[in-house]
Scaffold this motif. Structure first.
Motif, PDB file in Angstrom:
ATOM      1  N   LEU A  34      18.081 -13.515 -28.009  1.00 27.10           N
ATOM      2  CA  LEU A  34      16.681 -13.642 -27.611  1.00 27.10           C
ATOM      3  C   LEU A  34      16.565 -14.075 -26.155  1.00 27.10           C
ATOM      4  N   THR A  35      15.605 -13.498 -25.442  1.00 27.57           N
ATOM      5  CA  THR A  35      15.333 -13.931 -24.076  1.00 27.57           C
ATOM      6  C   THR A  35      14.371 -15.114 -24.112  1.00 27.57           C
ATOM      7  N   ASP A  36      14.209 -15.777 -22.985  1.00 28.81           N
ATOM      8  CA  ASP A  36      13.253 -16.886 -22.900  1.00 28.81           C
ATOM      9  C   ASP A  36      11.841 -16.411 -23.240  1.00 28.81           C
ATOM     10  N   GLN A  37      11.483 -15.218 -22.765  1.00 26.82           N
ATOM     11  CA  GLN A  37      10.154 -14.698 -23.032  1.00 26.82           C
ATOM     12  C   GLN A  37       9.965 -14.404 -24.510  1.00 26.82           C
ATOM     13  N   GLU A  38      10.968 -13.856 -25.155  1.00 28.47           N
ATOM     14  CA  GLU A  38      10.864 -13.558 -26.585  1.00 28.47           C
ATOM     15  C   GLU A  38      10.760 -14.839 -27.414  1.00 28.47           C
ATOM     16  N   ILE A  39      11.487 -15.871 -27.024  1.00 25.37           N
ATOM     17  CA  ILE A  39      11.382 -17.160 -27.719  1.00 25.37           C
ATOM     18  C   ILE A  39       9.977 -17.721 -27.585  1.00 25.37           C
TER      19      ILE A  39
END
Length: 271
Positions: free
Chosen positions: A151-156
């Motif tokens: 997961l990317t920071d944006q997805e989290i």
């Protein structure tokens, strides 16, 4: 017998007492300066002299500390009251798409039919922190760790905002409502245990602390036991580990059963 004759080695009583005292001193010195320092598995000394100096409070070189909790990763997430406080509708929409991969464990509406935690209406900062910890290894789980690692920071952030947007719904397997046990409403001040509501209350919630009403009893009990054993260690400043260690098995069961029996407030956590 004069005092001079009393304190001489020709006096067998004096000689025996000196011998016993010297032997006791020697044994305690060996135990205190050598045996006990080396008996600490979390500290490694270079040699015997290093252990003796360390026990005397004069370490000669930096000891190698290998305590289990210090060699494992800890949570590095920084949370404030403004963390994810104003999500956009686009972020919530992206989170809804991502959440389809989470439905098998956490339910299509964020309410689990199994013993996974209910995420609908959970505070965004809580989900944000836990996903980051799963990704970094500060918290581990056979299912969540492989999922979070990519997961990317944006997805989290999007997932956190989406689940926080959902209304809190009753659990699928509610228990009969139970009265509040003492450990929940009063804590145990003499053992350093604060009331659960001091952090997990619906009116006064500490940032990063989840709401617990209606969560799975088995899940909550397992997490308290994991905190107590040190298996789970991603709590901030070891607060939950310290509390869980001080709780009795009966108190752990009572707290988990009580919260599982409570219906959650049907509100939206995000405006």
């Amino acid at each position: 017998m004069s005092a001079r004759e009393l304190f001489t080695l020709t006096n067998r009583h004096f000689k025996t007492s000196v011998g016993i005292t010297a032997a006791f001193f020697f044994v305690t010195a060996i135990a205190g300066f050598i045996v006990l320092p080396f008996a600490q598995p979390w500290v490694q000394f270079a040699d015997v002299w290093d252990a003796i100096c360390s026990a005397a409070g004069v370490p000669q070189r930096a000891a190698s500390v290998t305590a289990p909790e210090q060699t494992k990763r800890l949570s590095g997430v920084v949370l404030t009251s403004n963390t994810l406080s104003r999500p956009s509708q686009e972020a919530i929409g992206r989170g809804a798409t991502l959440a389809q991969r989470c439905a098998i464990c956490h339910g299509p509406t964020g309410v689990s039919r199994a013993d996974s935690p209910n995420l609908a209406g959970q505070y965004a900062a809580v989900i944000y922190k836990e996903l980051h910890d799963f990704r970094t290894g500060a918290r581990t789980n056979a299912v969540m760790s492989p999922f979070a690692v990519n997961l990317t920071d944006q997805e989290i952030a999007d997932l956190s905002n989406y689940y926080a947007y959902l209304p809190r719904l009753p659990a699928y397997h509610p228990s009969p409502q139970l009265p509040k046990p003492n450990i929940v409403i009063f804590g145990a001040p003499m053992r350093g245990i604060a009331p659960c509501g001091a952090c997990h209350g619906s009116l006064d919630n500490k940032t990063g602390s989840p709401w617990l009403e209606g969560q799975s009893e088995a899940y909550m009990k397992a997490q308290l036991q994991a905190f107590a054993s040190g298996e789970r260690r991603n709590d901030i400043s070891q607060q939950m580990r310290n509390i869980a260690r001080a709780m009795t098995p009966k108190e752990t069961e009572q707290a988990a059963a009580y919260y599982a029996s409570q219906p959650p407030d049907v509100v939206k956590a995000v405006d």
